[in-house]
Design an enzyme around this catalytic site. Structure first.
Site: not given
Length: 294
Positions: A164, A140, A109, A135, A46-47, A206
């Site tokens: 994560k 999100r 989503y 993850y 994402t980052t 992370i």
């Protein structure tokens, strides 16, 4: 998987003013982390603004980071999404030479049920050539992967080796740590909770802020894993203000502002994200001064 114990960093994708990838800055960032005790690197999370990076750019990023790294640190590649068939196709089409693991986000989503999440990762586990780090980031994805689902996946698939966890939910962390299989790794995806997770039996983090302050953040996590709480919290308290600042607007605009202050990269992000405000940049600059970094 000892490769994923300690501090992994979710690398940004640096951009030039024209929003092309700034490979000079990326090389500086990778070298900076290798030289300052980061344990492994995560590509295209994402980052890294993975949703606005094209498939061709992603291949270029993998090749470039692998070349710069030259086998010095383990590499983890982000491969995930809410179209299971598309994720599987990407895995089958990817050259995983030099890649040590896959980080795969719970489907966003679509808001699947727990059974849907299980079946999604089951399908991925059956084709993945590398160990998988699940993850979970409900803020999100709009759905939470329950500890029960995570632990069932861990028990059923030997190549699912870690999670994560980024729900910012202390109870969920503790439930995972209480009931996980012996060798399954619980990694914090919340920088502000990472030390507490390590002290409670987690295997590391992370991190976002870790790539900007790798020496300090990595040492804090090592002390936490070693149960040296006082020494670890001495570092944690120093890093609290800047850790909070980088998430106050959006990620990765905040961490890019920090890296700008360290003269590693520029603050540019791709829409729909926007750069950190001048107010945030000023606050970050002041905090870097307090930390002796500028």
């Amino acid at each position: 998987m000892t490769k994923f114990i300690g501090t992994g960093v979710a690398l940004i994708t640096p951009f030039n003013a024209d929003l092309s990838i700034d490979y000079d800055a990326l090389e500086r960032l990778v070298e900076y982390n290798i030289e300052n005790a980061t344990d492994y690197l995560v590509i295209s999370g994402t980052t890294g603004e993975s949703v606005t990076v094209t498939p061709e750019e992603k291949k270029e990023l993998i090749a470039f980071i692998s070349k710069v790294n030259n086998g010095r640190l383990p590499l983890v590649l982000g491969v995930g999404g809410n179209n299971t068939a598309k994720v599987i196709a990407e895995i089958k089409a990817t050259d995983f030479s030099g890649i040590d693991g896959i980080l795969s986000v719970s489907p966003y989503y679509s808001k699947p049920t727990q059974e849907g999440i299980y079946q999604h990762f089951k399908a991925i586990a059956e084709v993945s050539p590398r160990p998988i780090i699940l993850y979970n980031v409900p803020g999100r994805t709009s759905s939470n992967m329950s500890p029960q689902t995570t632990l069932q996946l861990a028990k059923d698939f030997k190549n699912i080796v870690a999670i994560k966890e980024a729900g910012n939910n202390v109870h969920q962390y503790l439930e995972l740590l209480r009931t996980k299989p012996k060798d399954f790794l619980v990694l914090s995806g919340d920088d502000d909770l990472a030390l507490g997770v390590a002290l409670a039996g987690g295997s590391g983090v992370i991190s976002v802020i870790g790539q900007a302050l790798p020496k300090e953040f990595s040492e804090m996590i090592r002390l936490g894993i070693a149960r040296k709480a006082k020494e670890a919290y001495d570092i944690h308290f120093k890093l609290m203000p800047i850790t909070s600042l980088i998430f106050s607007e959006n990620n990765p605009a905040g961490i890019k502002a920090v890296l700008e202050g360290l003269n590693i990269s520029k603050p540019h992000v791709r829409l729909p994200l926007v750069e950190a405000t001048n107010e945030l940049k000023s606050a970050i600059k002041n905090e870097l001064k307090i930390l002796g970094k500028s």
